[in-house]
Design an enzyme around this catalytic site. Structure first.
Site, PDB file in Angstrom:
ATOM      1  N   ASP A 267       1.782   1.921 -16.858  1.00  0.00           N
ATOM      2  CA  ASP A 267       1.277   2.149 -15.504  1.00  0.00           C
ATOM      3  C   ASP A 267       0.488   0.950 -14.946  1.00  0.00           C
ATOM      4  O   ASP A 267       0.329   0.190 -15.620  1.00  0.00           O
ATOM      5  CB  ASP A 267       0.470   3.488 -15.700  1.00  0.00           C
ATOM      6  CG  ASP A 267       1.107   4.713 -15.914  1.00  0.00           C
ATOM      7  OD1 ASP A 267       2.096   4.832 -15.569  1.00  0.00           O
ATOM      8  OD2 ASP A 267       0.351   5.882 -16.270  1.00  0.00           O
ATOM      9  N   LYS A 289       2.084   4.806 -10.936  1.00  0.00           N
ATOM     10  CA  LYS A 289       1.802   5.581  -9.974  1.00  0.00           C
ATOM     11  C   LYS A 289       0.394   5.412  -9.376  1.00  0.00           C
ATOM     12  O   LYS A 289      -0.523   5.616 -10.020  1.00  0.00           O
ATOM     13  CB  LYS A 289       1.839   6.960 -10.507  1.00  0.00           C
ATOM     14  CG  LYS A 289       3.005   7.547 -11.110  1.00  0.00           C
ATOM     15  CD  LYS A 289       3.313   8.892 -11.483  1.00  0.00           C
ATOM     16  CE  LYS A 289       3.020   9.912 -10.416  1.00  0.00           C
ATOM     17  NZ  LYS A 289       4.246   9.672  -9.191  1.00  0.00           N
TER      18      LYS A 289
END
Length: 521
Positions: A267, A289
């Site tokens: 991430d 994200k």
């Protein structure tokens, strides 16, 4: 695999080139090979003993042999020692694998080194790294497990201190497991195991050696390890908590998972310093994200994990913080189980724990907080969730941690006041907890939104976490003393909150987006 409908596509992180090396660490196989040692004094005996221990045929040329050499000649630790009580000659170097000298005068060492190079023999000059081709360094001996330590001659005493530290960390029994590894490797080669099964075997072997280092490995251990390796010879997925940013907060199990990964899906919140722990050959793919920004869809991340695992790869899904706290771990676990993919979770230090450690605040102080609650201020639509229990969030004897608060903080505060939260409740926003760029904004809950905006205007960046509750009062007051050099005056919490920069430990990562939808912070 084809991935459609993504706003942000997964991207592969190029591996950085290796940093420059002062010396190339190599391990010579000297069993039965001829090595020439020449010079004077005890250093000649030390090097001769070391080379004999490696199984070499050591020929020592010295006009005045020290007593230690004569005893070594009678009982070398391994190999053979031949003593020539005379000065060396150039022809003595012919056919040698290595050459070592120890002379009081540098001119003598240079003359020997020149002759060795002329004979095509790598040479070491004791205590003269500028003269020789290689150095020995400090050694930790758990043969066949051997650790070498070098400071390139800059600080030998420091090298010895590092050696002492490693000696304390490596149980003597590791030599038993290393012996077993050497013996079992031959038998494993004839079993026709796949590459994944072989690696799974050695991963389990290493874990067992680390947990039971002083036990003699037995044939039953080998069979149990083989059975376990066969069960996971195919692909698998491991959800790993990367912690809040400081790479020293990684667990040992997280490091082992990263070092065994074929693919790392990470991430935006994962710092570059944490990625450095992944094995060099692993493919690293950013599937970040990012709240209010380009993002990979969760369904596509799930599909990618499953596809890669079905190809027989070991996939590490690396998530900032603790994957089981606002990390969509449940969706990823469900996708793996539905596809029949083995999946496990390695927990990480949450950003709430990281922030509390930097604030030096007990979130469950027995005089102020009877419970601790975590909440997200970010719904699927990017707004404040409508199903929050604002009465619970206004509980005066709770400490509340708010994840992903930046864009909804004003709405949250506006809903907390009517629910009964005291406007003077101590509150803090922590940006990039535990990282070098960490910033802390202190306020009351009533003034926190303005303090956060001011902190951002002043350069605060990175993932943001909000904490509030009376358990924080003492820690925030102590921090105010640190800033001003004196205790805060009465009502100091009502003043505009200063922004405090606090250096994290060892994180090399850059700033990251403030919210990450679906990522544990």
């Amino acid at each position: 695999m084809a991935i459609s409908g993504l706003i942000r596509r997964p991207s592969v992180t190029p591996d950085a080139h290796m940093a420059p090396l002062a010396r190339l660490p190599v391990f010579f196989g000297l069993k039965g090979r001829r090595v020439v040692v020449a010079g004077e004094g005890s250093a000649v005996a030390w090097k001769a003993e070391l080379l004999c221990a490696a199984g070499a045929r050591v020929e020592v040329f010295t006009p005045a042999p020290v007593p230690e050499l004569e005893s070594l000649t009678r009982a070398p630790p391994d190999g053979v020692l031949v003593l020539h009580p005379r000065d060396w000659r150039a022809e003595d170097l012919t056919g040698a694998t290595l050459a070592v000298c120890a002379f009081p005068a540098e001119a003598d060492a240079v003359r020997f080194a020149d002759a060795a190079r002329a004979a095509g023999v790598p040479v070491n000059a004791v205590d003269r790294p500028n003269v020789g081709d290689f150095t020995f360094g400090a050694i930790v001996n758990r043969s066949p497990l051997v650790v070498g330590i070098s400071t390139d001659g800059a600080a030998p005493v420091f090298g010895q201190a590092v050696r002492a530290k490693i000696e304390a960390l490596l149980p003597a029994g590791f030599s038993l497991w290393a012996d077993a590894a050497r013996a079992w490797r031959r038998s494993l080669s004839g079993l026709g195991l796949s590459a994944q099964a072989r690696r799974a075997f050695w991963e389990r072997f290493s874990a067992k050696a680390l947990t039971e280092p002083n036990r003699v490995p037995e044939a039953a251990d080998r069979e149990a390890l083989l059975a376990g390796a066969a069960r996971v010879a195919g692909g698998s997925v491991v959800l790993v908590g990367a912690g809040p940013g400081d790479p020293e907060l990684l667990t040992l199990k997280a490091v082992r998972a990263l070092q065994s990964a074929d693919v790392v899906l990470y991430d935006d919140l994962v710092s570059a310093a944490v990625l450095d722990f992944a094995r060099r050959e692993a493919r690293k793919m950013l599937v970040g994200k990012t709240g209010y920004g380009p993002s990979c869809k969760q369904d596509d991340i799930n599909a990618m994990m499953v596809t890669l695992a079905r190809e027989g790869r070991r996939v590490v899904r690396l998530k900032g913080g603790e994957p089981m706290i606002f990390g969509r771990a449940g969706e990823e676990i469900a996708a793996c189980r539905a596809a029949g993919i083995p999946v496990e979770v390695v927990p990480g230090i949450s950003s709430a724990q990281g922030a509390a450690s930097r604030l030096m605040a007990s979130l469950t102080h027995r005089d102020h907080a009877r419970r601790l609650q975590f909440v997200t201020a970010h719904a699927r639509n990017g707004r404040l969730p409508e199903d929050l229990d604002f009465k619970a969030l206004a509980d005066p004897v709770a400490t509340t941690v708010v994840y992903m608060p930046r864009h909804t903080l004003k709405d949250l505060v506006a809903r907390l006041m009517p629910a009964g939260l005291d406007p003077s409740t101590p509150a803090v926003a922590v940006f990039a907890a535990t990282r070098p760029e960490e910033r802390i904004a202190r306020a009351t809950i009533a003034t926190l939104a303005e303090a956060v905006d001011r902190a951002v205007d002043e350069g605060a960046s990175g993932p943001c976490l909000v904490l509030y509750g009376h358990a924080l009062a003492a820690a925030l007051a102590d921090a105010a003393c640190d800033d001003t050099g004196a205790p805060p005056a009465s009502g100091a919490a009502e003043r505009p909150a200063p922004v405090r920069r606090m250096g994290g430990a060892a994180d090399r990562g850059g700033a990251h987006p403030l919210e990450v939808a679906g990522s544990g912070l």
